[in-house]
Design a protein around this motif. Structure first.
Motif, PDB file in Angstrom:
ATOM      1  N   ALA A  85       0.837  -1.210   0.000  1.00 60.29           N
ATOM      2  CA  ALA A  85       0.000   0.000   0.000  1.00 60.29           C
ATOM      3  C   ALA A  85       0.867   1.252   0.000  1.00 60.29           C
ATOM      4  O   ALA A  85       0.570   2.222  -0.712  1.00 60.29           O
ATOM      5  CB  ALA A  85      -0.945  -0.014   1.203  1.00 60.29           C
ATOM      6  N   ILE A  86       1.933   1.247   0.771  1.00 60.15           N
ATOM      7  CA  ILE A  86       2.825   2.416   0.804  1.00 60.15           C
ATOM      8  C   ILE A  86       3.573   2.555  -0.513  1.00 60.15           C
ATOM      9  O   ILE A  86       3.734   3.671  -1.037  1.00 60.15           O
ATOM     10  CB  ILE A  86       3.771   2.346   2.012  1.00 60.15           C
ATOM     11  CG1 ILE A  86       2.964   2.599   3.299  1.00 60.15           C
ATOM     12  CG2 ILE A  86       4.926   3.340   1.885  1.00 60.15           C
ATOM     13  CD1 ILE A  86       3.719   2.382   4.583  1.00 60.15           C
ATOM     14  N   PHE A  89       1.121   3.951  -2.918  1.00 62.77           N
ATOM     15  CA  PHE A  89       0.865   5.348  -2.547  1.00 62.77           C
ATOM     16  C   PHE A  89       1.976   6.252  -3.082  1.00 62.77           C
ATOM     17  O   PHE A  89       1.710   7.268  -3.729  1.00 62.77           O
ATOM     18  CB  PHE A  89       0.753   5.481  -1.027  1.00 62.77           C
ATOM     19  CG  PHE A  89       0.652   6.905  -0.553  1.00 62.77           C
ATOM     20  CD1 PHE A  89      -0.551   7.576  -0.601  1.00 62.77           C
ATOM     21  CD2 PHE A  89       1.770   7.567  -0.060  1.00 62.77           C
ATOM     22  CE1 PHE A  89      -0.653   8.895  -0.175  1.00 62.77           C
ATOM     23  CE2 PHE A  89       1.680   8.878   0.366  1.00 62.77           C
ATOM     24  CZ  PHE A  89       0.465   9.549   0.309  1.00 62.77           C
ATOM     25  N   GLY A 100      -4.930   8.859  -2.434  1.00 61.01           N
ATOM     26  CA  GLY A 100      -3.954   7.840  -2.069  1.00 61.01           C
ATOM     27  C   GLY A 100      -3.970   7.528  -0.589  1.00 61.01           C
ATOM     28  O   GLY A 100      -3.858   6.362  -0.183  1.00 61.01           O
ATOM     29  N   THR A 104      -4.854   3.845   0.833  1.00 64.39           N
ATOM     30  CA  THR A 104      -3.876   3.163   1.687  1.00 64.39           C
ATOM     31  C   THR A 104      -4.506   2.742   3.000  1.00 64.39           C
ATOM     32  O   THR A 104      -4.364   1.598   3.440  1.00 64.39           O
ATOM     33  CB  THR A 104      -2.651   4.076   1.920  1.00 64.39           C
ATOM     34  OG1 THR A 104      -2.063   4.385   0.653  1.00 64.39           O
ATOM     35  CG2 THR A 104      -1.620   3.406   2.818  1.00 64.39           C
ATOM     36  N   MET A 161      -7.526  -1.038  -5.835  1.00 61.66           N
ATOM     37  CA  MET A 161      -7.308  -1.179  -4.386  1.00 61.66           C
ATOM     38  C   MET A 161      -8.630  -1.372  -3.654  1.00 61.66           C
ATOM     39  O   MET A 161      -8.705  -2.162  -2.705  1.00 61.66           O
ATOM     40  CB  MET A 161      -6.550   0.035  -3.843  1.00 61.66           C
ATOM     41  CG  MET A 161      -5.102   0.086  -4.273  1.00 61.66           C
ATOM     42  SD  MET A 161      -4.228   1.521  -3.620  1.00 61.66           S
ATOM     43  CE  MET A 161      -3.910   0.959  -1.937  1.00 61.66           C
TER      44      MET A 161
END
Length: 177
Positions: A85-86, A89, A100, A104, A161
């Motif tokens: 996720a990071i 992002f 974002g 996340t 996502m």
């Protein structure tokens, strides 16, 4: 199942492999923060190998434990929740930071919720919802795809996502392979 206080080397091997998984996840986050998204994605994939090995070794040598189960879930949140996720992002949402941020948070919290639910349910032959390992692995592949091929629009990444987040928390049964 073994006693959690047994410290013989073979009983600690699955936990050592799980700690390697955590190391890959943390290394991926650090690497992504320096802009090396290809290596960040590869570290998540290596983490998946360690994740597969820890469970395989634990079952093969019959050294499963409650401690190992909990440690594995914590590793999965780091390596397959936070790290991908990071990375996404930092790679995809530079111009849409608020979007974002929410994607996340949603992805990681859905993954953590899915793991908590998994830990209290006792299903043998099925997963309930997509495992976070699969969702995080797919985000890692998306990271690699974007670094090697073409940048995907942030809105499309956000939809992906959201879909993965939903699949993790839905109650659909998925047969184990």
């Amino acid at each position: 199942m073994i006693n959690d206080n047994d410290n013989s080397p073979i009983t600690q091997l699955p936990n050592a492999l799980t700690l390697c998984n955590i190391t890959m996840g943390l290394s991926s986050i650090i690497t992504a923060s320096f802009g090396n998204f290809t290596l960040a994605g590869l570290l998540i994939i290596i983490g998946a190998i360690f994740d597969r090995l820890d469970g395989h070794v634990a079952r093969k040598y019959r050294v499963t434990s409650e401690m190992g189960k909990q440690l594995d879930s914590l590793a999965d949140v780091i390596t397959f929740g936070l790290a991908p996720a990071i990375s996404i992002f930092l790679l995809s949402f530079t111009d849409t930071i608020v979007l974002g941020f929410f994607m996340t948070v949603i992805f990681v919290t859905c993954g953590a919720y899915r793991l908590a639910r998994f830990n209290i349910l006792n299903y043998q032959d099925v997963f309930v919802g997509m495992p976070i390992t699969a969702a995080g692995f797919l985000l890692a592949l998306l990271t690699l795809f974007q670094t090697q091929m073409v940048i995907i629009h942030p809105y499309l990444t956000a939809v992906g996502m959201l879909l993965l987040s939903y699949l993790m928390v839905c109650k659909r049964e998925i047969k184990k392979v």
